[in-house]
Design an enzyme around this catalytic site. Structure first.
Site, PDB file in Angstrom:
ATOM      1  N   PHE A 123       0.811  -1.251   0.163  1.00  0.00           N
ATOM      2  CA  PHE A 123      -0.200  -0.167  -0.376  1.00  0.00           C
ATOM      3  C   PHE A 123       0.821   1.175   0.148  1.00  0.00           C
ATOM      4  O   PHE A 123       1.192   1.458   1.187  1.00  0.00           O
ATOM      5  CB  PHE A 123      -0.870   0.014   0.910  1.00  0.00           C
ATOM      6  CG  PHE A 123      -1.596   1.114   1.321  1.00  0.00           C
ATOM      7  CD1 PHE A 123      -2.777   1.127   1.008  1.00  0.00           C
ATOM      8  CD2 PHE A 123      -1.465   1.974   2.601  1.00  0.00           C
ATOM      9  CE1 PHE A 123      -3.748   2.415   0.810  1.00  0.00           C
ATOM     10  CE2 PHE A 123      -2.876   2.886   2.310  1.00  0.00           C
ATOM     11  CZ  PHE A 123      -3.507   3.105   2.059  1.00  0.00           C
ATOM     12  N   GLU A 127       4.999   9.712   1.271  1.00  0.00           N
ATOM     13  CA  GLU A 127       5.922  10.398   0.752  1.00  0.00           C
ATOM     14  C   GLU A 127       6.781  10.741   1.552  1.00  0.00           C
ATOM     15  O   GLU A 127       6.355  11.189   2.298  1.00  0.00           O
ATOM     16  CB  GLU A 127       4.743  11.176  -0.814  1.00  0.00           C
ATOM     17  CG  GLU A 127       4.425  10.846  -1.184  1.00  0.00           C
ATOM     18  CD  GLU A 127       4.087  11.015  -3.041  1.00  0.00           C
ATOM     19  OE1 GLU A 127       4.755  12.457  -2.958  1.00  0.00           O
ATOM     20  OE2 GLU A 127       3.608  11.095  -3.952  1.00  0.00           O
ATOM     21  N   GLY A 241     -10.117   1.103   7.688  1.00  0.00           N
ATOM     22  CA  GLY A 241      -9.851  -0.346   8.783  1.00  0.00           C
ATOM     23  C   GLY A 241      -9.126  -1.222   8.831  1.00  0.00           C
ATOM     24  O   GLY A 241      -8.224  -1.739   9.878  1.00  0.00           O
ATOM     25  N   ILE A 335       8.982  -3.877  35.270  1.00  0.00           N
ATOM     26  CA  ILE A 335       8.822  -5.130  36.005  1.00  0.00           C
ATOM     27  C   ILE A 335      10.372  -6.181  35.851  1.00  0.00           C
ATOM     28  O   ILE A 335      10.841  -6.584  36.844  1.00  0.00           O
ATOM     29  CB  ILE A 335       7.904  -5.796  36.068  1.00  0.00           C
ATOM     30  CG1 ILE A 335       6.211  -5.535  36.465  1.00  0.00           C
ATOM     31  CG2 ILE A 335       7.267  -7.719  36.443  1.00  0.00           C
ATOM     32  CD1 ILE A 335       5.056  -5.357  35.782  1.00  0.00           C
ATOM     33  N   GLY A 337      14.070  -5.158  35.656  1.00  0.00           N
ATOM     34  CA  GLY A 337      14.386  -3.900  35.628  1.00  0.00           C
ATOM     35  C   GLY A 337      14.967  -4.249  34.233  1.00  0.00           C
ATOM     36  O   GLY A 337      15.273  -4.324  33.301  1.00  0.00           O
ATOM     37  N   GLU A 361      -0.287   4.663   9.598  1.00  0.00           N
ATOM     38  CA  GLU A 361      -1.837   4.603   9.576  1.00  0.00           C
ATOM     39  C   GLU A 361      -2.461   5.679  10.469  1.00  0.00           C
ATOM     40  O   GLU A 361      -3.675   5.622  10.628  1.00  0.00           O
ATOM     41  CB  GLU A 361      -2.424   2.932   9.732  1.00  0.00           C
ATOM     42  CG  GLU A 361      -1.740   1.907   9.078  1.00  0.00           C
ATOM     43  CD  GLU A 361      -2.557   1.085   8.475  1.00  0.00           C
ATOM     44  OE1 GLU A 361      -3.982   0.844   9.067  1.00  0.00           O
ATOM     45  OE2 GLU A 361      -1.750  -0.089   8.113  1.00  0.00           O
ATOM     46  N   GLY A 362      -1.720   6.953  10.294  1.00  0.00           N
ATOM     47  CA  GLY A 362      -2.111   8.530  11.299  1.00  0.00           C
ATOM     48  C   GLY A 362      -1.058   7.915  12.422  1.00  0.00           C
ATOM     49  O   GLY A 362      -2.085   7.368  13.071  1.00  0.00           O
TER      50      GLY A 362
HETATM   51  C1  LIG Z   1       7.553   1.475   9.575  1.00  0.00           C
HETATM   52  C2  LIG Z   1       5.825   1.789   8.982  1.00  0.00           C
HETATM   53  C3  LIG Z   1       5.336   1.289   7.976  1.00  0.00           C
HETATM   54  C4  LIG Z   1       4.824   1.713   7.218  1.00  0.00           C
HETATM   55  N1  LIG Z   1       4.365   1.740   6.551  1.00  0.00           N
HETATM   56  C5  LIG Z   1       3.647   2.486   5.619  1.00  0.00           C
HETATM   57  C6  LIG Z   1       2.992   1.617   4.547  1.00  0.00           C
HETATM   58  O1  LIG Z   1       2.798   0.582   3.467  1.00  0.00           O
HETATM   59  N2  LIG Z   1       2.918   2.612   3.172  1.00  0.00           N
HETATM   60  C7  LIG Z   1       1.998   3.906   3.265  1.00  0.00           C
HETATM   61  O2  LIG Z   1       1.438   4.800   2.601  1.00  0.00           O
HETATM   62  N3  LIG Z   1       2.625   4.623   4.896  1.00  0.00           N
HETATM   63  C8  LIG Z   1       3.115   3.554   5.291  1.00  0.00           C
HETATM   64  N4  LIG Z   1       3.961   4.133   6.252  1.00  0.00           N
HETATM   65  C9  LIG Z   1       4.295   5.992   6.709  1.00  0.00           C
HETATM   66  C10 LIG Z   1       3.076   6.430   7.400  1.00  0.00           C
HETATM   67  O3  LIG Z   1       1.780   5.574   7.326  1.00  0.00           O
HETATM   68  C11 LIG Z   1       4.035   7.796   8.467  1.00  0.00           C
HETATM   69  O4  LIG Z   1       4.788   7.804   8.592  1.00  0.00           O
HETATM   70  C12 LIG Z   1       2.784   8.628   8.980  1.00  0.00           C
HETATM   71  O5  LIG Z   1       1.657   8.360   8.221  1.00  0.00           O
HETATM   72  C13 LIG Z   1       3.352   9.608   9.805  1.00  0.00           C
HETATM   73  O6  LIG Z   1       4.109  10.699   8.445  1.00  0.00           O
HETATM   74  P1  LIG Z   1       5.628  11.066   9.070  1.00  0.00           P
HETATM   75  O7  LIG Z   1       6.660  10.290   9.422  1.00  0.00           O
HETATM   76  O8  LIG Z   1       5.842  12.061   7.268  1.00  0.00           O
HETATM   77  O9  LIG Z   1       5.742  12.452  10.066  1.00  0.00           O
HETATM   78  P2  LIG Z   1       4.395  13.509  10.138  1.00  0.00           P
HETATM   79  O10 LIG Z   1       3.240  13.558   9.003  1.00  0.00           O
HETATM   80  O11 LIG Z   1       6.045  14.574   9.604  1.00  0.00           O
HETATM   81  O12 LIG Z   1       4.663  14.132  11.662  1.00  0.00           O
HETATM   82  C14 LIG Z   1       5.698  14.194  11.825  1.00  0.00           C
HETATM   83  C15 LIG Z   1       5.089  14.522  13.249  1.00  0.00           C
HETATM   84  O13 LIG Z   1       4.183  15.630  13.175  1.00  0.00           O
HETATM   85  C16 LIG Z   1       3.333  15.349  13.648  1.00  0.00           C
HETATM   86  N5  LIG Z   1       1.780  16.055  12.754  1.00  0.00           N
HETATM   87  C17 LIG Z   1       2.043  16.214  11.745  1.00  0.00           C
HETATM   88  N6  LIG Z   1       1.006  16.884  11.018  1.00  0.00           N
HETATM   89  C18 LIG Z   1       0.110  17.423  12.586  1.00  0.00           C
HETATM   90  C19 LIG Z   1      -0.874  17.817  12.239  1.00  0.00           C
HETATM   91  N7  LIG Z   1      -1.624  18.636  11.757  1.00  0.00           N
HETATM   92  N8  LIG Z   1      -1.094  18.806  14.252  1.00  0.00           N
HETATM   93  C20 LIG Z   1      -0.529  17.875  14.939  1.00  0.00           C
HETATM   94  N9  LIG Z   1       0.312  17.343  15.072  1.00  0.00           N
HETATM   95  C21 LIG Z   1       0.832  17.042  13.259  1.00  0.00           C
HETATM   96  C22 LIG Z   1       2.674  14.216  13.590  1.00  0.00           C
HETATM   97  O14 LIG Z   1       1.621  13.955  14.745  1.00  0.00           O
HETATM   98  C23 LIG Z   1       4.572  13.061  14.119  1.00  0.00           C
HETATM   99  O15 LIG Z   1       4.186  13.250  15.012  1.00  0.00           O
HETATM  100  C24 LIG Z   1       5.118   3.739   6.946  1.00  0.00           C
HETATM  101  C25 LIG Z   1       5.571   4.305   8.629  1.00  0.00           C
HETATM  102  C26 LIG Z   1       6.399   3.395   9.367  1.00  0.00           C
HETATM  103  C27 LIG Z   1       7.336   4.056   9.829  1.00  0.00           C
END
Ligand SMILES: Cc1cc2nc3c(=O)[nH]c(=O)nc-3n(C[C@H](O)[C@H](O)[C@H](O)COP(=O)(O)OP(=O)(O)OC[C@H]3O[C@@H](n4cnc5c(N)ncnc54)[C@H](O)[C@@H]3O)c2cc1C
Length: 383
Positions: A123, A127, A241, A335, A337, A361-362
């Protein structure tokens, strides 16, 4: 809401419990230490019907529904969260194809997934520079006759390099924001498609996470999933989902951590009930929070099974379950240690593996934004 599992749901759960014990558990520490990708295990999950739990039987799925799915995810994740995330994303992509695909797409892509011919499906929404704000994605898909030409870089793709098909969101209309995004089923052999950088991660080492680069990648127009412009809707629907699945994954890890901590304490104390009030409180809080989390997860799963909206409930479930699971793993480590941070116990792996459930996933912050927005909408409708 029914709290017990019916025979179909119980069959999915018990199959996952068996495969978790026999296939995931023996390899979890090795994959965590050495890396690699559990291809054979994922294919075995497919052959046992766990890569298409909510897919119609006509396409080789189990047709067992979402409650069955979360029950299975919870069991698997208790043994290896990293293998489980590959299984989860594959189920999510399969569901999107089953819901939005035409007959030819279902025939071509669902059967290899549900038969375990492919270890996974991918999926690809995120980016570099657009994770939380996914609607700002920049990968383009330009129509050229009976093809689209894709250009851009995608990030953090689970099972990158191993998936048999990728569901890729790309911009078909630069004038529009979320409504300018379309979804494509991209096969890895397509010229112009490349699996680029593999990410090094804190945890979930058995799950490959990579960038994908599209450089003049010509994808047949017949591989567009749904009409032009509904790619973001497909992604958000999938993530509703998906968030229920991540909830169950986090609960699975928390359950394993709490069980390990309980066994550890039981081995140390003659009379757990009489002594160590602070330890009792820790165990009681873990057990209560895990059950509360499971109820939120089941509610969201039941809503999806009933075909009802679940955006708010899925976000609540993901927020609570993943934050809870991190707390429980942290308590379990306390727990133990010093033993808790040694590689001799799986506790430190649980804590590393569970951290990312609060991100993918957010993030938790994004879930709070969704919950607040949906709650305000709900109140406005009720006023
Ligand atoms: C192990 C792993 C597997 C993944 N697998 C997939 C996959 O299969 N397909 C896919 O498409 N993506 C995948 N992702 C990407 C993942 O969904 C994103 O990393 C995630 O949505 C957060 O985006 P970001 O890392 O760009 O963080 P950013 O959007 O840059 O956020 C950085 C920080 O700012 C905070 N933030 C951002 N916007 C706001 C706001 N409006 N208000 C308050 N706080 C905010 C966030 O909570 C976070 O703490 C994966 C990520 C990981 C780490």
């Amino acid at each position: 809401m029914e709290l017990g599992l019916d025979p179909r749901q119980e069959d999915a759960r018990s199959t996952a419990a068996r495969l978790g014990r026999t296939l995931l558990a023996p390899d979890a520490a090795r994959f965590d230490r050495d890396g690699g990708y559990p291809i054979d295990t994922l294919r075995a999950l497919g052959r046992e019907g766990l890569l298409g739990i909510n897919i119609p039987k006509a396409y080789g799925g189990r047709a067992a529904g979402v409650v069955a799915y979360v029950a299975a995810v919870r069991e698997l994740a208790a043994h290896c969260a990293a293998t489980t995330v590959g299984m989860m994303v594959t189920n999510m992509v399969a569901e999107a194809i089953a819901k939005y695909g035409d007959d030819a797409q279902k025939d071509a892509y669902l059967r290899p997934i549900t038969a375990g011919q492919w270890p996974a499906a991918g999926f690809s929404l995120s980016e570099p520079g657009s994770g939380s704000d996914a609607a700002s994605l920049r990968t383009t898909a330009v129509r050229d006759g009976d093809h689209y030409v894709l250009d851009g870089t995608k990030a953090w793709v689970t099972s990158g390099g191993y998936a048999g098909v990728y569901l890729v969101m790309a911009r078909t209309d630069p004038e529009q924001r979320s409504r300018g995004i379309s979804a494509f089923l991209v096969e890895p052999e397509t010229p112009g498609f490349e699996v680029a950088r593999a990410e090094e991660k804190l945890g979930q080492h058995a799950s490959a996470t990579t960038q994908l680069v599209f450089d003049g990648c010509r994808v047949p127009a017949a591989n567009r999933l749904g009409p032009e412009g509904i790619g973001f809707k497909i992604a958000m629907n999938s993530l509703d989902g998906g968030r229920v699945g991540v909830s169950a994954q986090a609960i699975g890890v928390a359950t394993a951590a709490a069980a390990a901590a309980t066994r550890h304490l039981a081995g140390q104390m003659d009379d757990l009930a009489a002594d160590h009030a602070d330890r009792q409180r820790e165990l009681a809080d873990c057990a209560t929070e895990i059950d509360a989390a499971w109820l939120l997860c089941l509610r969201a799963a039941a809503l999806k099974d009933a075909g009802k909206p679940l955006t708010r409930e899925a976000a609540m479930s993901k927020l609570f379950c993943t934050e809870m699971a991190h707390r429980v793993c942290e308590r379990a480590l306390r727990i133990f240690g010093a033993d808790g941070i040694s590689g001799a116990h799986p506790i430190e792996r649980y804590l590393r593996d569970v951290r990312v459930t609060r991100i993918y996933e957010g993030t938790s912050e994004v879930q709070r934004i969704v919950i607040a927005r949906e709650t305000l909408r709900l109140m406005a409708r009720q006023a």
